[in-house]
Design a protein around this motif. Sequence first.
Motif, PDB file in Angstrom:
ATOM      1  N   VAL A  36       0.830  -1.212   0.000  1.00 22.00           N
ATOM      2  CA  VAL A  36       0.000   0.000   0.000  1.00 22.00           C
ATOM      3  C   VAL A  36       0.859   1.255   0.000  1.00 22.00           C
ATOM      4  CG1 VAL A  36      -1.617   1.356   1.382  1.00 22.00           C
ATOM      5  CG2 VAL A  36      -2.001  -1.086   1.057  1.00 22.00           C
ATOM      6  N   PHE A  37       1.933   1.242   0.790  1.00 23.15           N
ATOM      7  CA  PHE A  37       2.792   2.416   0.899  1.00 23.15           C
ATOM      8  C   PHE A  37       4.015   2.323  -0.022  1.00 23.15           C
ATOM      9  CE2 PHE A  37       0.384   2.430   4.818  1.00 23.15           C
ATOM     10  CZ  PHE A  37       0.100   3.774   4.996  1.00 23.15           C
ATOM     11  N   GLY A  38       3.942   1.483  -1.037  1.00 23.66           N
ATOM     12  CA  GLY A  38       5.064   1.298  -1.936  1.00 23.66           C
ATOM     13  C   GLY A  38       5.238   2.439  -2.916  1.00 23.66           C
ATOM     14  N   LYS A  39       6.243   2.303  -3.771  1.00 21.99           N
ATOM     15  CA  LYS A  39       6.644   3.384  -4.671  1.00 21.99           C
ATOM     16  C   LYS A  39       5.605   3.680  -5.745  1.00 21.99           C
ATOM     17  CE  LYS A  39       9.281   0.166  -7.578  1.00 21.99           C
ATOM     18  NZ  LYS A  39      10.618  -0.153  -8.106  1.00 21.99           N
ATOM     19  N   ASP A  40       4.725   2.738  -6.030  1.00 23.43           N
ATOM     20  CA  ASP A  40       3.721   2.953  -7.064  1.00 23.43           C
ATOM     21  C   ASP A  40       2.403   3.484  -6.525  1.00 23.43           C
ATOM     22  OD1 ASP A  40       5.425   2.025  -9.076  1.00 23.43           O
ATOM     23  OD2 ASP A  40       4.877  -0.067  -8.667  1.00 23.43           O
ATOM     24  N   SER A  41       2.310   3.714  -5.214  1.00 18.83           N
ATOM     25  CA  SER A  41       1.035   4.092  -4.600  1.00 18.83           C
ATOM     26  C   SER A  41       0.963   5.557  -4.201  1.00 18.83           C
ATOM     27  CB  SER A  41       0.769   3.217  -3.366  1.00 18.83           C
ATOM     28  OG  SER A  41       0.703   1.856  -3.717  1.00 18.83           O
ATOM     29  N   PHE A  42       2.043   6.094  -3.638  1.00 21.72           N
ATOM     30  CA  PHE A  42       1.994   7.431  -3.051  1.00 21.72           C
ATOM     31  C   PHE A  42       2.916   8.401  -3.780  1.00 21.72           C
ATOM     32  CE2 PHE A  42      -0.051   5.311   0.428  1.00 21.72           C
ATOM     33  CZ  PHE A  42      -0.813   6.288   1.047  1.00 21.72           C
ATOM     34  N   HIS A  43       2.457   9.651  -3.828  1.00 16.14           N
ATOM     35  CA  HIS A  43       3.270  10.771  -4.302  1.00 16.14           C
ATOM     36  C   HIS A  43       3.316  11.790  -3.158  1.00 16.14           C
ATOM     37  CE1 HIS A  43       2.709   9.067  -8.309  1.00 16.14           C
ATOM     38  NE2 HIS A  43       1.418   9.049  -8.061  1.00 16.14           N
ATOM     39  N   THR A  44       4.490  12.120  -2.687  1.00 14.45           N
ATOM     40  CA  THR A  44       4.615  13.005  -1.530  1.00 14.45           C
ATOM     41  C   THR A  44       4.632  14.459  -1.968  1.00 14.45           C
ATOM     42  OG1 THR A  44       7.034  12.801  -1.585  1.00 14.45           O
ATOM     43  CG2 THR A  44       5.820  11.270  -0.169  1.00 14.45           C
ATOM     44  N   LEU A  45       3.948  15.298  -1.198  1.00 16.30           N
ATOM     45  CA  LEU A  45       3.865  16.731  -1.456  1.00 16.30           C
ATOM     46  C   LEU A  45       4.295  17.498  -0.220  1.00 16.30           C
ATOM     47  CD1 LEU A  45       0.366  16.911  -3.197  1.00 16.30           C
ATOM     48  CD2 LEU A  45       2.588  17.057  -4.315  1.00 16.30           C
ATOM     49  N   LYS A  46       4.720  18.734  -0.422  1.00 12.41           N
ATOM     50  CA  LYS A  46       4.992  19.655   0.663  1.00 12.41           C
ATOM     51  C   LYS A  46       3.793  20.581   0.827  1.00 12.41           C
ATOM     52  CE  LYS A  46       9.996  19.733  -0.172  1.00 12.41           C
ATOM     53  NZ  LYS A  46      11.161  20.592  -0.489  1.00 12.41           N
ATOM     54  N   TYR A  47       3.728  21.262   1.972  1.00  7.71           N
ATOM     55  CA  TYR A  47       2.670  22.246   2.160  1.00  7.71           C
ATOM     56  C   TYR A  47       2.776  23.333   1.086  1.00  7.71           C
ATOM     57  CZ  TYR A  47       1.743  20.274   6.797  1.00  7.71           C
ATOM     58  OH  TYR A  47       1.428  19.447   7.827  1.00  7.71           O
ATOM     59  N   SER A  48       1.626  23.758   0.578  1.00  6.53           N
ATOM     60  CA  SER A  48       1.506  24.823  -0.425  1.00  6.53           C
ATOM     61  C   SER A  48       2.035  24.404  -1.791  1.00  6.53           C
ATOM     62  CB  SER A  48       2.216  26.105   0.036  1.00  6.53           C
ATOM     63  OG  SER A  48       1.715  26.550   1.271  1.00  6.53           O
ATOM     64  N   GLN A  49       2.316  23.139  -1.988  1.00  2.00           N
ATOM     65  CA  GLN A  49       2.779  22.653  -3.284  1.00  2.00           C
ATOM     66  C   GLN A  49       1.573  22.235  -4.111  1.00  2.00           C
ATOM     67  OE1 GLN A  49       5.411  19.301  -3.122  1.00  2.00           O
ATOM     68  NE2 GLN A  49       5.718  19.219  -5.334  1.00  2.00           N
ATOM     69  N   THR A  50       1.370  22.894  -5.245  1.00  2.35           N
ATOM     70  CA  THR A  50       0.214  22.643  -6.085  1.00  2.35           C
ATOM     71  C   THR A  50       0.552  21.635  -7.171  1.00  2.35           C
ATOM     72  OG1 THR A  50      -0.640  24.876  -5.712  1.00  2.35           O
ATOM     73  CG2 THR A  50      -1.495  23.687  -7.619  1.00  2.35           C
ATOM     74  N   VAL A  51      -0.351  20.713  -7.378  1.00  2.00           N
ATOM     75  CA  VAL A  51      -0.213  19.755  -8.468  1.00  2.00           C
ATOM     76  C   VAL A  51      -1.505  19.783  -9.269  1.00  2.00           C
ATOM     77  CG1 VAL A  51      -1.066  17.835  -7.060  1.00  2.00           C
ATOM     78  CG2 VAL A  51       0.331  17.363  -9.069  1.00  2.00           C
ATOM     79  N   TYR A  52      -1.363  19.644 -10.576  1.00  2.00           N
ATOM     80  CA  TYR A  52      -2.504  19.728 -11.476  1.00  2.00           C
ATOM     81  C   TYR A  52      -2.868  18.327 -11.961  1.00  2.00           C
ATOM     82  CZ  TYR A  52      -1.439  24.678 -11.399  1.00  2.00           C
ATOM     83  OH  TYR A  52      -1.198  25.956 -10.980  1.00  2.00           O
ATOM     84  N   LEU A  53      -4.160  18.062 -11.932  1.00  2.12           N
ATOM     85  CA  LEU A  53      -4.678  16.745 -12.289  1.00  2.12           C
ATOM     86  C   LEU A  53      -5.454  16.803 -13.596  1.00  2.12           C
ATOM     87  CD1 LEU A  53      -5.997  15.583  -8.800  1.00  2.12           C
ATOM     88  CD2 LEU A  53      -3.702  15.360  -9.759  1.00  2.12           C
ATOM     89  N   PRO A  54      -5.470  15.702 -14.344  1.00  2.00           N
ATOM     90  CA  PRO A  54      -4.859  14.409 -14.044  1.00  2.00           C
ATOM     91  C   PRO A  54      -3.344  14.428 -14.229  1.00  2.00           C
ATOM     92  CG  PRO A  54      -5.888  14.351 -16.197  1.00  2.00           C
ATOM     93  CD  PRO A  54      -6.262  15.677 -15.594  1.00  2.00           C
ATOM     94  N   LEU A  55      -2.662  13.565 -13.481  1.00  5.61           N
ATOM     95  CA  LEU A  55      -1.215  13.473 -13.553  1.00  5.61           C
ATOM     96  C   LEU A  55      -0.778  12.738 -14.816  1.00  5.61           C
ATOM     97  CD1 LEU A  55      -0.255  12.486  -9.895  1.00  5.61           C
ATOM     98  CD2 LEU A  55       0.082  14.712 -10.979  1.00  5.61           C
ATOM     99  N   ASP A  56       0.354  13.161 -15.348  1.00  5.02           N
ATOM    100  CA  ASP A  56       0.996  12.452 -16.444  1.00  5.02           C
ATOM    101  C   ASP A  56       2.235  11.748 -15.905  1.00  5.02           C
ATOM    102  OD1 ASP A  56      -0.887  13.448 -18.239  1.00  5.02           O
ATOM    103  OD2 ASP A  56       0.292  15.277 -18.556  1.00  5.02           O
ATOM    104  N   GLU A  57       2.693  10.757 -16.620  1.00  8.42           N
ATOM    105  CA  GLU A  57       3.844   9.986 -16.161  1.00  8.42           C
ATOM    106  C   GLU A  57       5.097  10.840 -16.008  1.00  8.42           C
ATOM    107  OE1 GLU A  57       4.377   6.940 -15.074  1.00  8.42           O
ATOM    108  OE2 GLU A  57       2.237   6.538 -15.096  1.00  8.42           O
ATOM    109  N   ASP A  58       5.243  11.872 -16.830  1.00 11.32           N
ATOM    110  CA  ASP A  58       6.455  12.683 -16.771  1.00 11.32           C
ATOM    111  C   ASP A  58       6.359  13.811 -15.752  1.00 11.32           C
ATOM    112  OD1 ASP A  58       4.513  14.089 -18.070  1.00 11.32           O
ATOM    113  OD2 ASP A  58       5.827  14.876 -19.652  1.00 11.32           O
ATOM    114  N   GLU A  59       5.306  13.826 -14.933  1.00 10.78           N
ATOM    115  CA  GLU A  59       5.125  14.896 -13.966  1.00 10.78           C
ATOM    116  C   GLU A  59       5.502  14.482 -12.546  1.00 10.78           C
ATOM    117  OE1 GLU A  59       1.542  17.437 -16.044  1.00 10.78           O
ATOM    118  OE2 GLU A  59       1.055  15.939 -14.528  1.00 10.78           O
TER     119      GLU A  59
END
Length: 299
Positions: A64-87
């Motif tokens: 569940v907590f493996g490399k293919d499951s989670f993407h870590t973010l910092k506070y105030s870090q914006t990410v745009y969805l949907p995600l692409d593989e190169d992002e």
Amino acid sequence: RAPRSLHQEHTNNNEQPTTTKTNPPFLATYPTVKMGQMTLYDHHASLSLDGVHPGYSLEDVDAVFGKDSFHTLKYSQTVYLPLDEDEYSYNTTTTTTTKKTKVNSNKTNKLLAITPYLSGHVVGGCFWVLKQLSDDTEVVLAPTYHHAKEKHLPGSTLHKFGLNADALLTMPGGPRGLLEKLYQPPPKKDNAEKKRKQIVHYNRGKPILTPPMGHRSESELIEFIMQALRRDGNVLLPVDASGRVLELLLVLDRHWERQRLGAAYNLCWVGPMSINTIEFARAQLEWMNPPLGAQFDSQ
């Protein structure tokens, strides 16, 4: 199914359309990933010691907590969805095996902007601001929060976003109605004289009420503990594995140190993952109040 922990409530599922049966990735802060993992390890060990099958294995937790499951973010870090593989890319700067999402300023073909902000309550805890790019509709997801500054965590910044959002989603009994009473934006310059009295009460957007019974609760807890100890009794406090236990440890440790109780009474934290949780807490001091560095390093 693995039980939900406090840290699991601070993860946000990135639901992408897919034609396969693979699970979508999760967005979370780094402490949420590590402390959530410790919580499930601890729960598994506690049930196993009692002869109860937890319903999941340690291998399931690692998956569940493996490399293919989670993407870590910092506070105030914006990410745009949907995600692409190169992002996103693998996080090679820490010992974690999760992926670290890059800040992507390219909004082409993106539908949603999502940003985590400090919510308090547990280390790495966050509420999520979701903005629909087509019309700037803003939704705030705040599963858990605590607006008061504590010994190991700053206060939540929910009041900066929850009041003006199009929708605020939180737990039952949440802050939506309370926010309008606790906070008010500073008055406009052309109307400052007329609303000068309100500045006194609302203090330029800061809470007008003190944290809800925080110091009193700590004093009552310590008093109950000391009453039992003075009667030659023992005190057992059931706690979680990696969430609110850190605040409780600091409260009791500071009282033991100030009153020099170490020679008279033993203060112990017993649990399958207690040593691991402390080690991970030491590695996450940047997510806590600054003065904690010296305290954790000296223990």
